[in-house]
Design a protein around this motif. Structure first.
Motif, PDB file in Angstrom:
ATOM      1  N   LEU A 179       0.817  -1.213   0.000  1.00 56.73           N
ATOM      2  CA  LEU A 179       0.000   0.000   0.000  1.00 56.73           C
ATOM      3  C   LEU A 179       0.854   1.269   0.000  1.00 56.73           C
ATOM      4  O   LEU A 179       0.383   2.348  -0.324  1.00 56.73           O
ATOM      5  CB  LEU A 179      -0.949   0.017   1.205  1.00 56.73           C
ATOM      6  N   CYS A 180       2.120   1.138   0.345  1.00 51.21           N
ATOM      7  CA  CYS A 180       2.997   2.313   0.352  1.00 51.21           C
ATOM      8  C   CYS A 180       3.487   2.677  -1.057  1.00 51.21           C
ATOM      9  O   CYS A 180       3.941   3.799  -1.291  1.00 51.21           O
ATOM     10  CB  CYS A 180       4.198   2.053   1.260  1.00 51.21           C
ATOM     11  N   LEU A 181       3.423   1.737  -1.985  1.00 51.78           N
ATOM     12  CA  LEU A 181       4.051   1.977  -3.296  1.00 51.78           C
ATOM     13  C   LEU A 181       3.601   3.255  -3.989  1.00 51.78           C
ATOM     14  O   LEU A 181       4.428   4.064  -4.403  1.00 51.78           O
ATOM     15  CB  LEU A 181       3.859   0.762  -4.219  1.00 51.78           C
ATOM     16  N   PRO A 182       2.296   3.461  -4.150  1.00 47.37           N
ATOM     17  CA  PRO A 182       1.884   4.649  -4.908  1.00 47.37           C
ATOM     18  C   PRO A 182       2.176   5.969  -4.203  1.00 47.37           C
ATOM     19  O   PRO A 182       1.912   7.027  -4.764  1.00 47.37           O
ATOM     20  CB  PRO A 182       0.376   4.454  -5.100  1.00 47.37           C
ATOM     21  N   HIS A 183       2.694   5.916  -2.998  1.00 47.52           N
ATOM     22  CA  HIS A 183       3.061   7.151  -2.306  1.00 47.52           C
ATOM     23  C   HIS A 183       4.545   7.426  -2.420  1.00 47.52           C
ATOM     24  O   HIS A 183       5.017   8.486  -2.032  1.00 47.52           O
ATOM     25  CB  HIS A 183       2.658   7.063  -0.840  1.00 47.52           C
ATOM     26  N   CYS A 184       5.277   6.447  -2.916  1.00 47.25           N
ATOM     27  CA  CYS A 184       6.733   6.575  -2.964  1.00 47.25           C
ATOM     28  C   CYS A 184       7.159   7.218  -4.274  1.00 47.25           C
ATOM     29  O   CYS A 184       6.879   6.701  -5.355  1.00 47.25           O
ATOM     30  CB  CYS A 184       7.375   5.200  -2.811  1.00 47.25           C
ATOM     31  N   ALA A 185       7.857   8.327  -4.152  1.00 44.71           N
ATOM     32  CA  ALA A 185       8.245   9.085  -5.337  1.00 44.71           C
ATOM     33  C   ALA A 185       9.139   8.270  -6.267  1.00 44.71           C
ATOM     34  O   ALA A 185       8.975   8.292  -7.481  1.00 44.71           O
ATOM     35  CB  ALA A 185       8.948  10.369  -4.906  1.00 44.71           C
ATOM     36  N   THR A 186      10.085   7.540  -5.698  1.00 43.96           N
ATOM     37  CA  THR A 186      11.011   6.828  -6.590  1.00 43.96           C
ATOM     38  C   THR A 186      10.305   5.683  -7.315  1.00 43.96           C
ATOM     39  O   THR A 186      10.640   5.358  -8.443  1.00 43.96           O
ATOM     40  CB  THR A 186      12.245   6.306  -5.826  1.00 43.96           C
ATOM     41  N   TRP A 187       9.305   5.098  -6.674  1.00 41.55           N
ATOM     42  CA  TRP A 187       8.549   4.049  -7.368  1.00 41.55           C
ATOM     43  C   TRP A 187       7.712   4.666  -8.485  1.00 41.55           C
ATOM     44  O   TRP A 187       7.639   4.146  -9.592  1.00 41.55           O
ATOM     45  CB  TRP A 187       7.642   3.278  -6.405  1.00 41.55           C
ATOM     46  N   LEU A 188       7.095   5.785  -8.182  1.00 41.64           N
ATOM     47  CA  LEU A 188       6.270   6.435  -9.201  1.00 41.64           C
ATOM     48  C   LEU A 188       7.118   6.843 -10.397  1.00 41.64           C
ATOM     49  O   LEU A 188       6.677   6.783 -11.547  1.00 41.64           O
ATOM     50  CB  LEU A 188       5.570   7.668  -8.619  1.00 41.64           C
ATOM     51  N   ALA A 189       8.361   7.256 -10.126  1.00 41.49           N
ATOM     52  CA  ALA A 189       9.202   7.725 -11.220  1.00 41.49           C
ATOM     53  C   ALA A 189       9.771   6.570 -12.045  1.00 41.49           C
ATOM     54  O   ALA A 189      10.122   6.758 -13.200  1.00 41.49           O
ATOM     55  CB  ALA A 189      10.348   8.572 -10.673  1.00 41.49           C
ATOM     56  N   THR A 190       9.861   5.394 -11.468  1.00 42.98           N
ATOM     57  CA  THR A 190      10.517   4.297 -12.183  1.00 42.98           C
ATOM     58  C   THR A 190       9.602   3.117 -12.488  1.00 42.98           C
ATOM     59  O   THR A 190       9.852   2.374 -13.429  1.00 42.98           O
ATOM     60  CB  THR A 190      11.682   3.725 -11.342  1.00 42.98           C
ATOM     61  N   GLY A 191       8.561   2.921 -11.684  1.00 46.19           N
ATOM     62  CA  GLY A 191       7.735   1.729 -11.842  1.00 46.19           C
ATOM     63  C   GLY A 191       8.463   0.475 -11.413  1.00 46.19           C
ATOM     64  O   GLY A 191       8.009  -0.639 -11.667  1.00 46.19           O
ATOM     65  N   ASP A 192       9.576   0.661 -10.737  1.00 46.91           N
ATOM     66  CA  ASP A 192      10.414  -0.475 -10.377  1.00 46.91           C
ATOM     67  C   ASP A 192      10.227  -0.784  -8.894  1.00 46.91           C
ATOM     68  O   ASP A 192      10.458   0.068  -8.033  1.00 46.91           O
ATOM     69  CB  ASP A 192      11.865  -0.076 -10.672  1.00 46.91           C
ATOM     70  N   ASP A 193       9.806  -1.996  -8.593  1.00 46.87           N
ATOM     71  CA  ASP A 193       9.525  -2.343  -7.202  1.00 46.87           C
ATOM     72  C   ASP A 193      10.755  -2.287  -6.306  1.00 46.87           C
ATOM     73  O   ASP A 193      10.626  -2.166  -5.087  1.00 46.87           O
ATOM     74  CB  ASP A 193       8.893  -3.746  -7.121  1.00 46.87           C
TER      75      ASP A 193
END
Ligand SMILES: Cc1cc2nc3c(=O)[nH]c(=O)nc-3n(C[C@H](O)[C@H](O)[C@H](O)COP(=O)(O)OP(=O)(O)OC[C@H]3O[C@@H](n4cnc5c(N)ncnc54)[C@H](O)[C@@H]3O)c2cc1C
Ligand code: SF4
Ligand code: SF4
Lengths: 809, 451
Positions: B25-39
């Motif tokens: 649930l934290c993924l869509p709040h994480c800037a680096t995940w949003l910028a890369t799509g990389d888990d």
């Protein structure tokens, strides 16, 4: 397709673009998902940026005979997205394309990586939303929702993911592109959408989906009720739904779950009660207020200590946040847990809840439970410390005991989380051997090399399977569970009539003018015909088609093997969904034996308005279009059904009918709207009445409103608006027809005229009506080879009907 | 730095780590995940890596692990989002472990390296005053302020402010962020007055922050913060002015230093400790807040987060400017008939949990319509020095933030941190030319202006 704010960069330091990630970090991270299970370590991870690239990866994996697992956000709870050793992981996190929202067709086309919650955000400016709302919706992808056929609190009223898919584009095991048809509601054929949805990426990879969007409720009332006793809370749900109220959501969390949520969010829930219930109504303001008051009263009499209404939107959202994050909050209870996802017929829910207390005591375990109570779906989580092997054993034994008990009560092992690898051992407890065999044959047809997510979802071949349950011999209502089981030979009209005596019905319209000048069930005589032919008429208050209210099916293959699929529960994702895939497939693959339908509250009244042109100017479609569009904007209700007869004496007539309540704010308000629209279109009202819903057909005839229709034959064509076909402002009415019945949501047209030269948008006739009409040729994007393969599986000797198009090639 | 761990610590850490239920649930709040799509570039991914290290299944020095930890911005959005209460400190710990194993100071072992002298200078006020550093901030700010779209945007605004664009257009380009803000304020003043030009009655530096501004028995001690002091001294002066008009006795202790956050970001533990010591000396051993001691006001949210992270470090209750302003009764505010979007700096929202206060202050301005952007919790990608080291990711995030802000249809963006201000203004110059950004306290000062 692109969207602002969704650009992606490659990870600096990792190999650029979408080429394989093979570094240690990637392989470690992509070996896990939310299930806490472990399978293996992948060889490579790909994050393709487009569909062609995705297919190239699948092709290459097929060439190298390397197993491949598709991964959305990895929030799945049954291990669906876990790779085995040496597999390829294909992540969809960069496939974020999204077409424009089509407000008329109420659809949008999206790529699989788009997050569930974003879809609703996109649709919000059009007053629409994507109704399936799994608690993980902020993080889960639409591809993963389709892979698991996800449900959510609001699926009680609106249906699960499957009911919100119009069509899919997918990539098969060889990397070839394919589709599922035209995306028309009520499209007949072997339904590949139903087969792929919930197949956990074992049959194909979804590359884009046309989704159905739902209009926002004008007003929402959210109640929080606390119950000193859990038993009372659960029984109250059964009573509430049996009383004819249909909330959009009914959720319960038990005391242990409440404590975890309180620790996480300090919302102020009392923790000295055994259960808290969240209940939501949506619709016109008066409707929600009235329903909420009735519900509050029922709940109080059912043992609620306190019932409160969320004061404002902020409080409402906070309530839902607590509920939706409850699962995550259980991390605060114990280091480890097994979460179940059982679902039972609604009326049996109180029994299961009592038995869970016994199981808890017997195994000495701690259990915290969140319920999608209105669906009969619950997530008991057994908590334990995994460093203590004794505790771990007890926890898993207790979990299996709960699942076994749910099955004894007629339930299913999974309502929404899927089988994955987690429930492989319990799946055979509910599948009969024949159904299991069909699972394997279908898997082999779609994935002959066994490379798509192998070892998931499919029951182990050698397992001992459940016996095939006996089909009902006569119509059998389970009133508390809101289901009706019936043999294929039962008369659908009789079934409906018996249900309506109790204020319920199977929400199938199926009313069309008949040759005799009356209105009635048009062509579907029996339950079997309704299921096989998907015959339905304008949906007077229902959600759509037979597919949407079918829960369970008994059928016989062409070579005489009987099998059973589905369960008498409101949601079920245990195995391939043959129930819905076969619904509407005619008499080509199987013969229907019996079916179970979901019952819903029947509308109380039908409003009828007869309109004709003033001064004898002939009616025409362009004049009607704005009127029909406006009538459709009725809050939270299916749009009215309109009978247009341009040949009627005196320049043509328009009859508007709509189900609803005989109150000033409902049918009264609609009447005013009809009047206003009529004036604007230069029409005058010749008849107006609000009659009991079930008397609608006779009342229409009695008022002499149907003379022109008497001449219509019994063959009807059904035409639909393909998803995304309507440009805003484009005229979408069937201008060439003289006589038609229109339903605006979904946009469907029935006509007794033979459609030879239709307007462009409805060039595709969904089906030629009439009893036992042959199954129409599917759209070109449905790969014929798979349909022929399915025919071989279900009817190996060709004893059933074989349309000519299935024999070609 | 990664401390040598006892068995007990190991166990405790692993227990803490198990509170992560991997729900994602934290993924869509994480800037680096949003910028890369990389888990791997997600909170869950990083926690899994930490688990691998602690479980002995992976070597902490593995470069891909290092990279994953290093690219964490430290924005703490994951901590706010996590329903299971997983602390951000775990990620910090993972970072320490990885860098200790790799034998280099945290934050600087991998990825595009910055020259060491530059890193040291990053945390000095003098450096921040130099054109080089100010350029990123100021040029972005100015492009944002003076872009072409600004005219039409404000022309739509109701009231006298509609005249603002014409007035602004004729002004020459300004070399500093501070002047950009002043120019915007001038424009606002002129527009509100229906005049041809406005002039900020700027409180004089010496009267506000200089030695002669010292007051006895103050109720607020003002922490200056190097970024504000270096880049936007006018903003600090106007805040002081506003506070004094609220009737506060504000003292600006002399000899105060940087809060220490920048030193910490660069892995310079000793530097951080040194700054803390100097601030302890400057702020003295005043009475405890419970005894009616002064509040310590911090203007930049980054500093506030750093100072609050060491409880009891400074004598007195450390509070963000917005927290203090909501507790005060402000002078009468004049209408500001603009649509305003607030950007939450991570250090404010996640670091200090302050979400309501700035919004309450903005809603308190008559005529102002507050609009909420999408993804308010996602980092703008500035991240102090992080943005300089990962310019690609930083650029993607800045753009995403600017798009979300622009999509609200706001006339003005308001925030409270100079780093965010520059980052966002720069991106807005491309995404929505003419949509300006202003510090929250400056807007309040404007609404409370005299005359
Ligand atoms: C806190 C929490 C709450 C949850 N609440 C709910 C709930 O209320 N209701 C509910 O139904 N579920 C719930 N879930 C389970 C889970 O979120 C859903 O199953 C969700 O649909 C999974 O989406 P995903 O993107 O994470 O998919 P993944 O977990 O990545 O994948 C799930 C399955 O779908 C397949 N798949 C993914 N993308 C595709 C594609 N493009 N084509 C074909 N197959 C694909 C995968 O192979 C896998 O088998 C919850 C999970 C968590 C952690
Ligand atoms: S850190 Fe929290 S939100 Fe993220 S995966 Fe772990 S438990 Fe879930
Ligand atoms: S601190 Fe920010 S960048 Fe780092 S993992 Fe958490 S959300 Fe992502």
């Amino acid at each position: 397709m692109s969207m602002p704010g969704q650009s992606r960069a490659s990870r600096p330091g990792a190999s650029g673009g979408s080429g394989p990630l093979t570094d240690a970090a990637s392989l470690s991270v992509y070996a896990r998902d939310a299930s806490h299970l472990a399978l293996g370590r992948p060889a490579a991870v790909y994050l393709p940026a487009g569909e062609p690239e995705l297919r190239a990866i699948v092709r290459q994996a097929a060439r190298e005979r390397r197993p491949l697992v598709c991964r959305g956000a990895g929030t799945g709870l049954s291990g669906g997205a876990l790779p085995g050793d040496g597999w390829v992981v294909l992540g969809t996190s960069r496939l974020l394309g999204c077409g424009p929202v089509d407000p008329l067709g109420r659809t949008v086309t999206v790529e699989p990586g788009l997050l569930n919650e974003r879809i609703s955000a996109l649709a919000r400016p059009s007053g629409l939303h994507f109704a399936p709302d799994p608690s993980s919706q902020s993080a889960a992808t639409i591809g993963g929702n389709i892979g698991e056929n996800a449900g959510g609190p609001h699926c009680l009223r609106h249906g699960v993911t499957l009911q919100h898919l119009r069509r899919l584009r997918w990539c098969d095991a060889r990397g070839e592109p394919a589709g599922t048809g035209r995306g028309l509601p009520l499209e007949r054929g072997f339904d590949l959408v139903s087969l792929l949805c919930g197949s956990e990426g074992t049959l194909g990879i979804v590359t884009s989906a046309d989704l159905k969007l739902t209009p926002d409720g004008r007003s929402v009332a959210t109640l929080l009720a606390v119950f000193p006793r859990l038993d009372d809370a659960v029984s109250a749900v059964v009573n509430l739904l049996g009383s004819g109220l249909l909330p959009v959501a009914v959720e319960i969390v038990d005391q242990a779950m409440l404590e975890a949520v309180e620790k996480a969010f300090a919302f102020g829930f009392p923790t000295d009660v055994e259960a808290a219930m969240i209940l939501e109504f949506s619709g016109a303001a008066e409707e929600t207020a009235g329903d909420a008051a009735r519900a509050a009263d029922l709940l109080r009499r059912g043992g609620a200590r306190d019932v409160q209404t969320a004061a404002d939107e902020a409080e409402r959202l906070a309530l839902w946040r607590c509920r939706k994050k409850a699962f995550g909050a259980v991390g605060r209870l114990a280091p480890s847990y097994v979460t179940m996802d059982v679902v039972v017929p609604l009326g049996r829910l109180p029994l299961l809840v009592r038995d869970i207390q016994d199981i808890k005591a017997r195994w000495g375990v701690e259990i915290a439970t969140a319920f999608h109570a209105g669906d009969g779906n619950l997530h008991p989580g057994v908590h334990y410390d995994d460093t203590d092997p004794e505790q771990a054993r007890a926890a898993h034994a207790a979990a299996d005991a709960i699942i076994a008990r749910a099955l004894e009560l007629g339930g299913s092992v999974s309502g929404e989380h899927g089988i994955g690898i987690e429930k492989l051992h319990v799946l055979p407890w509910m599948l009969d051997a024949e159904s299991a065999r069909l699972h394997h044959e279908v898997k082999t047809l779609f994935d002959p090399q066994g490379l798509l997510n192998p070892g998931k979802l499919l029951p182990a071949p050698g397992a001992s399977f459940a016996p095939c349950p006996e089909p009902p011999e006569s119509v059998d209502f389970q009133w508390e569970s809101l289901t009706a089981r019936a043999p294929a030979s039962a008369c659908l009209a009789d079934l409906q009539s018996a249900a309506m005596d109790r204020g319920l019905w199977v929400p199938l319209g199926a009313w069309l003018p008949r040759p005799a000048g009356s209105w009635g069930l048009a062509t579907a005589g029996t339950v079997g015909e309704a299921v096989a032919d998907l015959v339905t008429g304008p949906v007077l208050g229902g959600s759509g088609s037979v597919r949407d209210c079918l829960l369970e099916l008994w059928a016989v293959t062409g070579d005489g093997r009987r099998f059973h699929t589905g369960a008498p529960v409101f949601k079920n994702v245990a195995g391939y969904d043959f129930t819905h895939a076969l619904c509407g497939s005619g008499r080509v693959f199987v013969e229907m034996q019996a079916a179970t339908f979901q019952l819903r509250p029947c509308p109380a009244h039908l409003g009828i308005w007869g309109l004709k042109t003033a001064g004898g100017v002939p009616l025409d479609w362009p004049a009607l279009e704005p009127l029909l569009r406006r009538l459709r904007e009725r809050p939270n209700q299916p749009g009215p059904v309109c009978l247009v007869d341009l040949e009627a004496p005196g320049g043509g007539t328009l009859i508007v009918t709509a189900p609803g309540r005989d109150t000033d704010w409902d049918l009264g308000a609609l009447g005013r709207l009809v009047g206003e629209c009529a004036r604007q279109a230069g029409l005058e009202c010749t008849a107006q009445a609000v009659v009991p819903f079930r008397d609608g057909p006779t009342e229409l005839a009695a008022r002499g409103l149907l003379p022109g229709w008497a001449a219509a034959g019994s063959d009807w064509d059904l035409l639909g608006l393909p998803a995304g076909a309507a440009d805003p402002g484009q005229n979408v009415l069937p201008v060439r027809l003289r006589r038609a019945v229109l339903q605006a949501d979904p946009w469907l047209v029935w006509t007794p005229e033979s459609v030879t030269d239709p307007a462009p948008w409805f060039a595709d006739a969904v089906c030629r009506g009439g009893r036992a009409a042959p199954l129409p040729r599917p759209a070109e994007d449905v790969p014929a080879a798979y349909l022929r393969g399915l025919k071989r599986i279900f009817d190996p000797d060709g004893r059933l009907e074989t349309p000519a198009w299935l024999e070609e090639g | 730095m990664a401390p040598a761990m006892t068995d007990g610590m190991q166990t405790e850490l692993r227990t803490l780590l198990r509170s992560c239920v991997q729900c994602g649930l934290c993924l869509p709040h994480c800037a680096t995940w949003l910028a890369t799509g990389d888990d791997v570039q997600s909170p869950r991914g990083r926690l899994i890596l930490l688990d691998e290290i602690l479980g002995g299944r992976a070597d902490a020095a593995e470069p891909s692990f290092l990279a994953a930890f290093d690219q964490c911005i430290g924005c703490r959005a994951c901590e706010s989002a996590c329903p299971s209460g997983v602390p951000y400190s775990l990620l910090e710990y993972g970072q320490d472990l990885a860098f200790a194993a790799a034998g280099s100071p945290a934050g600087w072992s991998s990825g595009p390296a910055l020259p060491a002298p530059l890193i040291r200078r990053l945390s000095s006020v003098r450096f921040l005053r130099t054109a080089a550093a100010a350029a990123t901030l100021a040029s972005g700010l100015l492009r944002g302020l003076l872009g072409p779209g600004w005219r039409t945007r404000l022309a739509r605004a109701p009231g006298g402010l509609g005249r603002l664009p014409r007035l602004l257009g004729s002004l020459p380009r300004s070399p500093s962020a501070d002047e950009g803000v002043v120019r915007l304020l001038n424009g606002l003043i002129a527009a509100a007055a229906g005049a041809a030009a406005g002039r900020v009655e700027d409180p004089s530096p010496s009267a506000t922050v200089g030695p002669e501004s010292r007051v006895a028995s103050p109720d607020i001690l003002f922490f200056r913060g190097c970024a504000n002091e270096g880049l936007m001294p006018g903003t600090s002066r106007r805040l002081l002015d506003l506070l004094r008009r609220c009737g506060c006795r504000v003292d600006v202790p002399q000899g105060q230093a940087c809060c220490g956050a920048l030193a910490a970001h660069t892995g310079d533990g000793r530097g951080r400790e040194d700054r803390h010591r100097r601030n302890r000396e400057a702020f003295g051993p005043g009475p405890a807040p419970a005894d009616g001691g002064p509040w310590i006001l911090v203007e930049a949210s980054g500093c506030g987060h750093e100072l609050k992270s060491v409880p009891g470090e400074l004598a007195g209750e450390v509070l963000d400017a917005t927290e203090i302003l909501t507790r005060l009764s402000l002078p009468p505010l004049r209408p500001v008939p603009l649509k305003v979007a607030f950007h939450d700096p991570c250090h404010l929202r996640h670091g200090q949990g302050i979400v309501a206060e700035p919004r309450r202050l903005l809603r308190g301005i008559p005529g102002l319509e507050l609009v909420e952007p999408a993804e308010p919790e996602v980092c703008c990608g500035s991240g102090g020095a992080w943005g300089l080291r990962y310019p690609d990711l930083s650029g993607i995030l800045a753009r995403r933030k600017a798009e979300n802000l622009a999509a609200t249809g706001a006339d003005l963006v308001v925030t409270t941190n100079p780093g965010c201000l520059g980052q966002i203004a720069g991106a807005l110059a491309d995404v929505a030319p003419g949509l300006p950004v202003l510090p929250l306290t400056d807007l309040l000062w404007f609404a409370a202006r005299k005359g």
